[in-house]
Design a protein around this motif. Structure first.
Motif, short mmCIF file in Angstrom:
data_model
loop_
_atom_site.label_atom_id
_atom_site.label_comp_id
_atom_site.label_asym_id
_atom_site.label_seq_id
_atom_site.Cartn_x
_atom_site.Cartn_y
_atom_site.Cartn_z
N HIS A 257 6.81 -27.30 12.88
CA HIS A 257 8.22 -27.68 12.94
C HIS A 257 8.38 -29.16 12.61
O HIS A 257 9.28 -29.56 11.85
CB HIS A 257 8.79 -27.35 14.33
N ILE A 258 7.54 -29.99 13.16
CA ILE A 258 7.60 -31.43 12.91
C ILE A 258 7.33 -31.73 11.44
O ILE A 258 8.02 -32.56 10.83
CB ILE A 258 6.61 -32.18 13.83
N LEU B 247 14.44 -44.08 11.00
CA LEU B 247 13.06 -44.55 11.11
C LEU B 247 12.48 -44.32 12.50
O LEU B 247 11.36 -43.84 12.64
CB LEU B 247 12.98 -46.03 10.73
N GLU B 248 13.24 -44.64 13.52
CA GLU B 248 12.76 -44.50 14.91
C GLU B 248 12.40 -43.04 15.21
O GLU B 248 11.37 -42.76 15.81
CB GLU B 248 13.81 -45.02 15.89
N GLU B 249 13.24 -42.11 14.80
CA GLU B 249 12.98 -40.69 15.02
C GLU B 249 11.79 -40.22 14.19
O GLU B 249 10.97 -39.44 14.65
CB GLU B 249 14.22 -39.86 14.69
N TYR C 39 6.27 -38.43 14.03
CA TYR C 39 4.92 -38.62 13.49
C TYR C 39 3.90 -38.78 14.61
O TYR C 39 2.84 -38.16 14.58
CB TYR C 39 4.89 -39.85 12.57
N GLU C 40 4.22 -39.60 15.60
CA GLU C 40 3.28 -39.82 16.71
C GLU C 40 3.04 -38.54 17.50
O GLU C 40 1.90 -38.24 17.86
CB GLU C 40 3.82 -40.92 17.63
N ALA D 128 -0.56 -36.33 17.86
CA ALA D 128 -1.07 -35.88 19.16
C ALA D 128 -1.23 -34.36 19.19
O ALA D 128 -2.20 -33.83 19.74
CB ALA D 128 -0.15 -36.36 20.29
N LEU D 129 -0.30 -33.65 18.56
CA LEU D 129 -0.39 -32.19 18.50
C LEU D 129 -1.58 -31.76 17.65
O LEU D 129 -2.30 -30.81 18.00
CB LEU D 129 0.90 -31.59 17.93
N ALA D 130 -1.81 -32.44 16.55
CA ALA D 130 -2.97 -32.14 15.70
C ALA D 130 -4.27 -32.37 16.47
O ALA D 130 -5.20 -31.56 16.40
CB ALA D 130 -2.93 -32.98 14.43
#
Length: 77
Positions: free
Chosen positions: A19-20, A31-33, A38-39, A43-45
């Motif tokens: 989904h991300i 940019l903030e979102e 991305y972060e 972490a999910l990966a």
């Protein structure tokens, strides 16, 4: 609210990661979102990789028997 990453199953983490990726590929996010997504995606990966490694260890474990031959045995953690 999203679950803590360490609580996610492999399937849950992978689905959220997909989904991300779609959201990031779509663009148009502030940019903030983008950075927050991305972060979390990184972490999910990492979580998926950790769970895959744990599954591999549970499936098999190399052992050496008394004669010195190496064989695979199920891991029973």
């Amino acid at each position: 609210m999203s679950k803590a990453i360490h609580e996610l199953t492999f399937e849950e983490a992978l689905a959220e990661l997909e989904h991300i990726v779609r959201a990031l590929e779509g663009g148009g996010l502030p940019l903030e979102e983008t950075m927050a997504l991305y972060e979390r995606g990184r972490a999910l990966a990492d979580r998926c990789q950790q769970l895959l490694q744990e599954a591999q260890l549970r499936v098999q474990l190399l052992e050496r028997n008394e004669s010195g031959a190496i064989h695979l045995t199920p891991f029973e953690g």
